[in-house]
Scaffold this motif. Structure first.
Motif, PDB file in Angstrom:
ATOM      1  N   LEU B  70       0.751  -1.208   0.022  1.00 30.83           N
ATOM      2  CA  LEU B  70       0.038  -0.083   0.046  1.00 30.83           C
ATOM      3  C   LEU B  70       0.653   1.148  -0.096  1.00 30.83           C
ATOM      4  CD1 LEU B  70      -3.006  -0.954   2.425  1.00 30.83           C
ATOM      5  CD2 LEU B  70      -2.915  -0.679  -0.109  1.00 30.83           C
ATOM      6  N   THR B  71       1.970   1.191   0.715  1.00 30.09           N
ATOM      7  CA  THR B  71       2.883   2.218   0.804  1.00 30.09           C
ATOM      8  C   THR B  71       3.354   2.407  -0.672  1.00 30.09           C
ATOM      9  OG1 THR B  71       3.400   1.752   2.889  1.00 30.09           O
ATOM     10  CG2 THR B  71       4.829   3.319   2.099  1.00 30.09           C
ATOM     11  N   LEU B  73       2.369   1.672  -3.336  1.00 28.41           N
ATOM     12  CA  LEU B  73       1.118   2.225  -4.503  1.00 28.41           C
ATOM     13  C   LEU B  73       0.858   3.755  -4.211  1.00 28.41           C
ATOM     14  CD1 LEU B  73      -0.994  -1.123  -4.554  1.00 28.41           C
ATOM     15  CD2 LEU B  73       0.328   0.087  -6.382  1.00 28.41           C
ATOM     16  N   GLY B  74       1.102   4.149  -2.607  1.00 29.06           N
ATOM     17  CA  GLY B  74       0.744   5.386  -2.588  1.00 29.06           C
ATOM     18  C   GLY B  74      -0.534   5.895  -1.585  1.00 29.06           C
ATOM     19  N   PHE B  75      -1.050   4.721  -1.499  1.00 27.84           N
ATOM     20  CA  PHE B  75      -2.296   5.062  -0.586  1.00 27.84           C
ATOM     21  C   PHE B  75      -2.235   5.107   0.923  1.00 27.84           C
ATOM     22  CE2 PHE B  75      -4.154   1.776  -3.814  1.00 27.84           C
ATOM     23  CZ  PHE B  75      -4.691   2.860  -4.617  1.00 27.84           C
ATOM     24  N   PHE B  76      -0.907   4.429   1.512  1.00 29.39           N
ATOM     25  CA  PHE B  76      -0.797   4.317   3.036  1.00 29.39           C
ATOM     26  C   PHE B  76      -0.642   5.720   3.739  1.00 29.39           C
ATOM     27  CE2 PHE B  76       0.876   2.752   6.818  1.00 29.39           C
ATOM     28  CZ  PHE B  76       0.168   1.828   7.045  1.00 29.39           C
ATOM     29  N   ASP B  77       0.019   6.667   2.942  1.00 30.00           N
ATOM     30  CA  ASP B  77       0.095   8.071   3.600  1.00 30.00           C
ATOM     31  C   ASP B  77      -1.377   8.610   3.988  1.00 30.00           C
ATOM     32  OD1 ASP B  77       2.923   8.529   3.905  1.00 30.00           O
ATOM     33  OD2 ASP B  77       3.015   8.260   1.681  1.00 30.00           O
ATOM     34  N   LYS B  78      -2.096   8.444   2.935  1.00 26.85           N
ATOM     35  CA  LYS B  78      -3.498   9.108   2.940  1.00 26.85           C
ATOM     36  C   LYS B  78      -4.022   8.500   3.996  1.00 26.85           C
ATOM     37  CE  LYS B  78      -3.590  10.206  -1.884  1.00 26.85           C
ATOM     38  NZ  LYS B  78      -3.645   9.410  -3.012  1.00 26.85           N
ATOM     39  N   ILE B  79      -4.022   6.900   4.209  1.00 27.06           N
ATOM     40  CA  ILE B  79      -4.835   6.451   5.389  1.00 27.06           C
ATOM     41  C   ILE B  79      -4.206   6.919   6.745  1.00 27.06           C
ATOM     42  CG2 ILE B  79      -5.690   4.192   6.085  1.00 27.06           C
ATOM     43  CD1 ILE B  79      -4.903   2.976   3.312  1.00 27.06           C
ATOM     44  N   VAL B  80      -2.979   7.059   6.674  1.00 24.39           N
ATOM     45  CA  VAL B  80      -2.389   7.334   8.172  1.00 24.39           C
ATOM     46  C   VAL B  80      -2.724   8.714   8.365  1.00 24.39           C
ATOM     47  CG1 VAL B  80      -0.066   7.941   9.084  1.00 24.39           C
ATOM     48  CG2 VAL B  80      -0.254   5.785   7.865  1.00 24.39           C
ATOM     49  N   ASN B  81      -2.965   9.633   7.601  1.00 19.29           N
ATOM     50  CA  ASN B  81      -3.363  11.211   7.609  1.00 19.29           C
ATOM     51  C   ASN B  81      -4.607  10.967   8.482  1.00 19.29           C
ATOM     52  OD1 ASN B  81      -1.203  12.640   6.934  1.00 19.29           O
ATOM     53  ND2 ASN B  81      -1.847  12.926   4.845  1.00 19.29           N
ATOM     54  N   PHE B  82      -5.492  10.035   7.972  1.00 17.83           N
ATOM     55  CA  PHE B  82      -6.763   9.907   8.736  1.00 17.83           C
ATOM     56  C   PHE B  82      -6.558   9.164  10.174  1.00 17.83           C
ATOM     57  CE2 PHE B  82     -10.729   7.251   9.288  1.00 17.83           C
ATOM     58  CZ  PHE B  82     -11.489   8.256   9.582  1.00 17.83           C
ATOM     59  N   CYS B  83      -5.987   7.857   9.992  1.00 22.50           N
ATOM     60  CA  CYS B  83      -6.150   7.081  11.279  1.00 22.50           C
ATOM     61  C   CYS B  83      -5.057   7.270  12.351  1.00 22.50           C
ATOM     62  CB  CYS B  83      -5.803   5.519  10.745  1.00 22.50           C
ATOM     63  SG  CYS B  83      -7.042   4.998   9.447  1.00 22.50           S
ATOM     64  N   ALA B  97       7.446   2.948   7.775  1.00 20.33           N
ATOM     65  CA  ALA B  97       8.713   3.635   7.702  1.00 20.33           C
ATOM     66  C   ALA B  97       9.987   3.129   6.825  1.00 20.33           C
ATOM     67  CB  ALA B  97       9.294   3.698   9.330  1.00 20.33           C
ATOM     68  N   THR B  98      10.144   1.805   6.670  1.00 25.42           N
ATOM     69  CA  THR B  98      11.132   1.149   6.040  1.00 25.42           C
ATOM     70  C   THR B  98      10.766   1.503   4.499  1.00 25.42           C
ATOM     71  OG1 THR B  98      11.070  -0.490   7.725  1.00 25.42           O
ATOM     72  CG2 THR B  98      12.382  -0.912   5.850  1.00 25.42           C
ATOM     73  N   MET B  99       9.628   1.301   4.008  1.00 26.88           N
ATOM     74  CA  MET B  99       9.141   1.032   2.627  1.00 26.88           C
ATOM     75  C   MET B  99       9.320   2.528   2.165  1.00 26.88           C
ATOM     76  SD  MET B  99       8.265  -0.681   0.461  1.00 26.88           S
ATOM     77  CE  MET B  99       8.564  -0.060  -1.239  1.00 26.88           C
ATOM     78  N   SER B 100       8.687   3.621   2.924  1.00 30.88           N
ATOM     79  CA  SER B 100       8.921   4.877   2.475  1.00 30.88           C
ATOM     80  C   SER B 100      10.195   5.691   2.472  1.00 30.88           C
ATOM     81  CB  SER B 100       8.003   6.009   3.175  1.00 30.88           C
ATOM     82  OG  SER B 100       8.006   5.832   4.492  1.00 30.88           O
ATOM     83  N   ALA B 101      11.149   5.124   3.280  1.00 29.64           N
ATOM     84  CA  ALA B 101      12.698   5.653   3.048  1.00 29.64           C
ATOM     85  C   ALA B 101      13.270   5.019   2.003  1.00 29.64           C
ATOM     86  CB  ALA B 101      13.381   5.179   4.480  1.00 29.64           C
ATOM     87  N   ALA B 102      12.853   3.455   1.608  1.00 29.39           N
ATOM     88  CA  ALA B 102      13.523   2.843   0.606  1.00 29.39           C
ATOM     89  C   ALA B 102      13.109   3.660  -0.643  1.00 29.39           C
ATOM     90  CB  ALA B 102      13.166   1.520   0.617  1.00 29.39           C
ATOM     91  N   LEU B 103      11.771   3.967  -0.940  1.00 29.41           N
ATOM     92  CA  LEU B 103      11.184   4.491  -2.190  1.00 29.41           C
ATOM     93  C   LEU B 103      12.078   5.762  -2.302  1.00 29.41           C
ATOM     94  CD1 LEU B 103       7.345   4.056  -2.159  1.00 29.41           C
ATOM     95  CD2 LEU B 103       8.993   3.259  -3.755  1.00 29.41           C
TER      96      LEU B 103
END
Lengths: 116, 146
Positions: B70-71, B73-83, B97-103
């Motif tokens: 999900l990270t 694909l770019g969805f996860f940040d939007k979900i985290v902003n809400f949850c 955290a690992t995945m977004s640093a890798a990207l």
């Protein structure tokens, strides 16, 4: 019934984290580190094992279980191998999570491009 | 601009976050994550007949894979902003955290970018976890000896 326990336990931990995050203006990094240390501490006298027995997956999903498994592995290593076992056994149980995170991140970052 | 004035403007424009609503959201989402975890454990141990201890490892790996996917694909940040903490405190936050640093550091090269920075955010969790686990089990060992 265990589903209700899992909901309550995981929910309370997440709500506590959210309240600490809002009150003290910390970053999410601080919160995860804090909860890992709490989980590691709770396993010293096997308190966290009781939570796992009570809430099942609800106690294994939050990051506190990461600290719990680190301490658990270290103590089990000590019982098997003596003093050096503290170092040998630490990653026994958590290596699956760490390796999975690193391997998935590596290959997925080759496939996908960052989006903002 | 004067510091005082600047601070006033910042305070005015910082959105006031409702602690109670945030805590309730985190409680609900975190609780649902707990239920998903327990459900996955039972799914693996019933349908694939894996022992319960290994089923919990499979559950953690599954959650990590889903949140990595999900990270990326770019969805996860939007979900985290809400949850918020409902997804940061569970193991999904570690994987995120690992995945977004890798990207993010992928474009700076393999060794100096991806390899050096992948654990930039989640390394804190591993380091403090290992240090505290070692210290606490040393304490327990010393208490057991006495």
């Amino acid at each position: 019934m265990i589903y209700l326990h899992a909901f309550i336990f995981a929910g309370i931990i997440c709500a506590l984290g959210q309240i600490i995050l809002d009150k003290f203006k910390l970053t999410p990094g601080h919160i995860t580190v804090l909860f890992v240390i709490i989980g590691a501490f709770l396993d010293v006298f096997s308190i966290y094992d009781k939570f796992v027995a009570w809430a099942g997956g609800g106690a294994l999903v939050p990051i506190t279980s990461f600290g719990h498994m680190l301490t658990h592995g270290a103590i089990a290593g000590y019982e098997d191998n003596g003093f050096m076992g503290l170092l040998i056994g630490t990653f026994d149980l958590t290596s699956a999570g760490i390796c999975a995170a690193i391997i998935f991140s590596f290959y997925l970052s080759l496939i996908f491009k960052p989006r903002d | 601009m004067e510091k005082k004035k600047y601070k006033e403007i910042v305070d005015k424009h910082t959105p006031k976050e409702n602690i109670l609503v945030n805590a309730l959201t985190a409680f609900t989402i975190g609780g649902i994550m707990g239920i998903i975890g327990q459900g996955l454990i039972e799914f693996y141990s019933y349908f694939l007949t894996i022992p319960e201890k290994e089923a919990s490892v499979c559950m953690i790996v599954t959650l990590i894979f889903i949140s990595c996917l999900l990270t990326s694909l770019g969805f996860f940040d939007k979900i985290v902003n809400f949850c918020k903490c409902g997804l940061i405190i569970p193991i999904t936050g570690f994987a995120h955290a690992t995945m977004s640093a890798a990207l993010e550091y992928r474009k700076e090269g393999f060794v100096t970018g991806l390899g050096a920075n992948m654990l930039k955010l989640s390394g804190a969790v591993i380091i403090f976890g290992v240090v505290s686990a070692w210290t606490f089990s040393l304490i327990r060992m010393l208490l057991g000896v006495i």
